[in-house]
Write an enzyme that holds these catalytic residues in place. Sequence first.
Site, PDB file in Angstrom:
ATOM      1  N   TYR A 142       0.817  -1.209   0.000  1.00 45.05           N
ATOM      2  CA  TYR A 142       0.000   0.000   0.000  1.00 45.05           C
ATOM      3  C   TYR A 142       0.854   1.263   0.000  1.00 45.05           C
ATOM      4  CZ  TYR A 142      -4.665  -1.987   0.968  1.00 45.05           C
ATOM      5  OH  TYR A 142      -5.869  -2.627   0.901  1.00 45.05           O
ATOM      6  N   LYS A 188       3.406 -15.214   1.557  1.00 49.34           N
ATOM      7  CA  LYS A 188       3.568 -15.896   0.274  1.00 49.34           C
ATOM      8  C   LYS A 188       5.066 -16.141   0.088  1.00 49.34           C
ATOM      9  CE  LYS A 188       1.902 -17.489  -3.633  1.00 49.34           C
ATOM     10  NZ  LYS A 188       0.975 -18.636  -3.749  1.00 49.34           N
ATOM     11  N   ASP A 220      -2.762 -18.149  -0.235  1.00 46.72           N
ATOM     12  CA  ASP A 220      -3.790 -18.829  -1.042  1.00 46.72           C
ATOM     13  C   ASP A 220      -4.416 -19.971  -0.247  1.00 46.72           C
ATOM     14  OD1 ASP A 220      -1.289 -20.070  -1.169  1.00 46.72           O
ATOM     15  OD2 ASP A 220      -1.453 -20.632  -3.287  1.00 46.72           O
ATOM     16  N   ASP A 244      -6.157  -7.244   4.218  1.00 43.76           N
ATOM     17  CA  ASP A 244      -7.318  -6.576   3.626  1.00 43.76           C
ATOM     18  C   ASP A 244      -8.249  -7.617   3.011  1.00 43.76           C
ATOM     19  OD1 ASP A 244      -8.897  -4.430   2.575  1.00 43.76           O
ATOM     20  OD2 ASP A 244      -7.984  -4.801   0.624  1.00 43.76           O
ATOM     21  N   ASP A 248     -12.036  -9.346   4.701  1.00 46.74           N
ATOM     22  CA  ASP A 248     -13.333  -9.329   4.005  1.00 46.74           C
ATOM     23  C   ASP A 248     -13.876 -10.749   3.905  1.00 46.74           C
ATOM     24  OD1 ASP A 248     -13.199  -6.548   3.456  1.00 46.74           O
ATOM     25  OD2 ASP A 248     -14.125  -6.850   1.489  1.00 46.74           O
TER      26      ASP A 248
HETATM   27  C1  IPM Z   1     -10.299  -1.476   4.419  1.00 52.65           C
HETATM   28  C2  IPM Z   1     -10.551  -0.807   3.098  1.00 52.65           C
HETATM   29  C3  IPM Z   1      -9.413   0.158   2.802  1.00 52.65           C
HETATM   30  C4  IPM Z   1      -8.143  -0.664   2.723  1.00 52.65           C
HETATM   31  C5  IPM Z   1      -9.595   1.032   1.556  1.00 52.65           C
HETATM   32  C6  IPM Z   1     -10.885   1.803   1.598  1.00 52.65           C
HETATM   33  C7  IPM Z   1      -8.420   1.958   1.353  1.00 52.65           C
HETATM   34  O1  IPM Z   1     -10.716  -1.759   2.106  1.00 52.65           O
HETATM   35  O2  IPM Z   1     -10.218  -0.760   5.441  1.00 52.65           O
HETATM   36  O3  IPM Z   1     -10.185  -2.696   4.453  1.00 52.65           O
HETATM   37  O4  IPM Z   1      -7.842  -1.241   1.664  1.00 52.65           O
HETATM   38  O5  IPM Z   1      -7.428  -0.704   3.720  1.00 52.65           O
HETATM   39 MG    MG Z   2     -10.778  -3.759   2.817  1.00 54.76          MG
END
Ligand code: IPM
Ligand code: MG
Length: 356
Positions: A142, A188, A220, A244, A248
Amino acid sequence: MRRYSVALIKGDGIGPEIIDEAVKVLDAVSVKENFEITYKEALLGGAAIDMTGDPIPEETIEIAKSCDAVLFGAIGGPKWDDLPRSKRPETGLLKLRKALGVFANLRPTIVYDELINASPLKPEVIQGTDLMVVRELIGGIYFGEPRGYEGDRAYNTMVYTRAEVERIARVGFDIAMKRNKRVTSVDKANVLEVSQLWRDVVSEVAKEYPEVSLDHMYVDNAAMQLIRDPKQFDVILTGNIFGDILSDEASMLSGSIGLLPSASLGEKHGLYEPIHGSAPDIAGQGIANPIAAISSAAMMLRFQFGQERAAWRIEEAIRRVLREGYRTRDIASFDAKEVVTTSEMGSLIAQYAAQL
Ligand code: IPM
Ligand code: MG
């Protein structure tokens, strides 16, 4: 009476709606537990771009740094998608995290028994899951240099230094000590040098924690294992982009991304935010789930202010509301007793939290 100041960054999309509910609940528990929170609002993301042309005005950083904690909603939306990267809402959030030095992002996955049917996965796979993703937040690909988009060629760089890995690894192991004493470090290393360093350093730090068992997993495989058998995990320790993605994925174990909170901690500051985004498609309709934001406020009370009882009140109230069958639309399955709006959900949680 203890007094705390909180920078309130509502942001875009559903951000303002869910943060308003978090404040409602905070106000209800602070009266009961005899402390006071004062709020200072600050602009970030699209809201800031519209007002000032900048996704993170200097004033926002000043307010965030001067308060005891930051409570943040969500940013972004199609309206700002075509702006150059430096002007995008996401750039504002990344700059805020960096400015606050919040390198450790804690993302718990809580599977509420009451919502066991809301997840697309089988109840027997997810029931009893209790894991925490510890994601490095201000390094890795990032932020790595060089980066660029030049004609037909674009590139980013994934960099970690020993010091960066050491400090996030310590957070991971410290948290594991308070949980089930297992760390799975995700990388990885079969392909990336940066992951080999990650793995080497995590293994060294592990020696300081003889009680914690450590294993390493390729990302993975970890993505697959999270769905196959999530109960095998306690703490998942990983870098910025892998964390990240995996957080999710892990959120769906709980049934909805609208449920899960996060805390981002550094040496001095703490930033608390739901893990979901700004959901522009449902903004302003009163159907967003405020539980992730409310639960983030509970994390703030616990980690930043040490107000354990107040945090517990909120978490218990969330469970009670769910047990009684109240659901926002995202978690409304056949066993919902009543589908409620964002604000009704916030009011119920505030009311129950105050009654405990
Ligand atoms: C998160 C989001 C952020 C990230 C974005 C909005 C920059 O996806 O907080 O997980 O990638 O960190
Ligand atoms: Mg995110």
